[in-house]
Write a protein that holds these residues in place. Structure first.
Motif, mmCIF file in Angstrom:
data_model
loop_
_atom_site.group_PDB
_atom_site.id
_atom_site.type_symbol
_atom_site.label_atom_id
_atom_site.label_comp_id
_atom_site.label_asym_id
_atom_site.label_seq_id
_atom_site.Cartn_x
_atom_site.Cartn_y
_atom_site.Cartn_z
ATOM 1 N N ARG A 90 47.582 52.452 52.392
ATOM 2 C CA ARG A 90 46.987 51.642 53.436
ATOM 3 C C ARG A 90 46.287 50.475 52.922
ATOM 4 O O ARG A 90 45.422 49.710 53.593
ATOM 5 C CB ARG A 90 46.093 52.677 53.989
ATOM 6 N N VAL A 91 46.239 50.330 51.726
ATOM 7 C CA VAL A 91 45.370 49.071 50.889
ATOM 8 C C VAL A 91 46.530 47.948 50.334
ATOM 9 O O VAL A 91 47.189 48.610 49.453
ATOM 10 C CB VAL A 91 44.336 49.730 49.676
ATOM 11 N N THR A 92 46.431 46.993 50.550
ATOM 12 C CA THR A 92 47.262 45.793 50.057
ATOM 13 C C THR A 92 46.449 45.046 48.954
ATOM 14 O O THR A 92 44.892 45.184 48.873
ATOM 15 C CB THR A 92 47.486 44.852 51.147
ATOM 16 N N LEU A 93 47.007 44.202 48.226
ATOM 17 C CA LEU A 93 46.232 43.586 47.165
ATOM 18 C C LEU A 93 45.279 42.319 47.783
ATOM 19 O O LEU A 93 44.470 41.730 47.327
ATOM 20 C CB LEU A 93 46.986 43.006 46.169
ATOM 21 N N GLU A 94 45.844 42.067 49.247
ATOM 22 C CA GLU A 94 45.231 41.064 49.906
ATOM 23 C C GLU A 94 43.618 41.823 50.348
ATOM 24 O O GLU A 94 42.830 41.118 50.524
ATOM 25 C CB GLU A 94 45.884 40.836 51.162
ATOM 26 N N GLN A 95 43.661 42.901 50.634
ATOM 27 C CA GLN A 95 42.722 43.514 51.213
ATOM 28 C C GLN A 95 41.513 43.990 49.881
ATOM 29 O O GLN A 95 40.373 43.967 50.152
ATOM 30 C CB GLN A 95 42.851 44.907 51.874
ATOM 31 N N ALA A 96 42.125 44.328 48.851
ATOM 32 C CA ALA A 96 41.400 44.515 47.631
ATOM 33 C C ALA A 96 41.758 43.569 46.521
ATOM 34 O O ALA A 96 42.517 44.193 45.543
ATOM 35 C CB ALA A 96 41.647 45.835 47.281
ATOM 36 N N PRO A 97 41.535 42.599 46.472
ATOM 37 C CA PRO A 97 42.217 41.341 45.542
ATOM 38 C C PRO A 97 41.390 41.348 44.221
ATOM 39 O O PRO A 97 40.694 40.478 43.775
ATOM 40 C CB PRO A 97 42.061 40.177 46.186
ATOM 41 N N THR A 98 41.474 42.591 43.253
ATOM 42 C CA THR A 98 40.870 42.515 42.305
ATOM 43 C C THR A 98 41.558 42.048 41.053
ATOM 44 O O THR A 98 42.987 41.958 41.219
ATOM 45 C CB THR A 98 40.662 44.102 41.832
ATOM 46 N N ALA A 99 41.110 41.866 39.693
ATOM 47 C CA ALA A 99 41.662 41.256 38.749
ATOM 48 C C ALA A 99 42.804 42.535 38.088
ATOM 49 O O ALA A 99 43.776 41.977 37.774
ATOM 50 C CB ALA A 99 41.108 40.768 37.668
ATOM 51 N N GLU A 100 42.322 43.549 38.254
ATOM 52 C CA GLU A 100 43.065 44.705 37.782
ATOM 53 C C GLU A 100 44.395 44.768 38.509
ATOM 54 O O GLU A 100 45.432 45.302 38.295
ATOM 55 C CB GLU A 100 42.244 45.938 37.789
ATOM 56 N N GLY A 101 44.285 44.510 39.892
ATOM 57 C CA GLY A 101 45.265 44.869 40.884
ATOM 58 C C GLY A 101 46.508 43.650 40.650
ATOM 59 O O GLY A 101 47.466 43.971 40.712
#
Length: 275
Positions: A90-101
């Protein structure tokens, strides 16, 4: 209200007693595609209907995803323009754009690109001239790109290109990352997918270096060749994006008219770097 085109298969897949018992969440709605998450209790699926350029996902699964066991959602049902897919998070990289991601998804891309596949490139050098003619707004010399692409075909094998490897299509369940939305997948030796991943990361203030380094380490690729593949891939991305806007986007996504000039400027800069 749920869409009328839902296939009856969603009831078996979610074990819902009737359509009215399903909870529906509209994830995307464009003229060419519509995506829903349907859930009943703890069970959920993703249902997609695609037309025009978004209608090729089933074929991409048959050609690449299934035989190569690529990191994509499992297809649970297919019928006409409709696909029912596994819900992979349910979580995209757009929603949680962390460096680790971004670093983690560079490793995901390496997994896709190291899968050996037979078949000719679907972005050969002559494709540059064809797309430029269709776009009709390119006033600078495209020869450096054509020449660089021809050389790249001698230096690197054609591998799967996702075609839309951007944060909104990179999903995590908290443990693993998965690439979704495959209708634009094709074969080519360039790295437009890594280009778009880095492009988005840099726009958010992240460093390019760790992302590219993760791809190189995970794929075992030559870093100098990867840099060239990224440049050529970036130009290929711009050409394909401009072609989409001119031939389809202006009708289906009116705001895409604002993308043309920035994409032309981006393409010009990439071609200049290839000179």
């Amino acid at each position: 209200m749920l869409p009328s085109w839902l296939p009856p298969a969603v009831l078996d897949l979610t074990q819902a007693p009737e359509l009215e018992a399903l909870h529906g969440e509209l994830l995307r709605q464009w003229a060419s595609s519509e995506v829903w998450r349907l859930s009943y209790g703890l069970r959920s699926v993703i249902v997609k209907r695609g037309t025009d350029t978004q209608s090729g996902e089933g074929a991409a699964y048959e050609r690449f995803v299934v035989p190569l066991n690529l990191p994509a959602p499992q297809v649970l049902y297919t019928g006409g323009e409709v696909l029912v897919l596994e819900d992979v998070g349910r979580v995209t990289l757009e929603q949680a754009p962390t460096a680790e991601g971004f670093v983690a998804t560079a490793g995901l891309l390496a997994e896709i690109r190291t899968a050996a596949v037979d078949g000719p490139s679907e972005f050969p050098p002559e494709r540059v001239k064809e797309l430029a003619a269709r776009i009709g707004r390119i006033t600078f010399d495209m020869a450096p790109l054509t020449e660089a692409l021809a050389l790249l075909h001698e230096q690197a094998p054609s591998r799967v290109v996702h075609g839309d490897f951007v944060p909104k299509n990179l999903v995590t369940d908290g443990v693993r990352w998965t690439a979704v939305d495959w209708p634009l997948a094709h074969l080519a030796p360039h790295l437009s997918d890594l280009y778009t991943l880095v492009r988005e990361a840099v726009a958010l203030g992240h460093d390019r270096g760790p992302i590219v380094a993760q791809y190189v380490a995970s794929s075992g690729a030559d870093p100098f060749l990867v840099d060239r593949q990224i440049l050529v891939g970036g130009a290929a991305f711009c050409l394909r994006a401009l072609d989409f806007v001119i031939t389809e986007g202006l009708q289906t996504i009116p705001e895409s008219a604002e993308w043309v000039d920035p994409l032309l400027a981006e393409l010009a800069d990439l071609v200049d770097q290839l000179s």
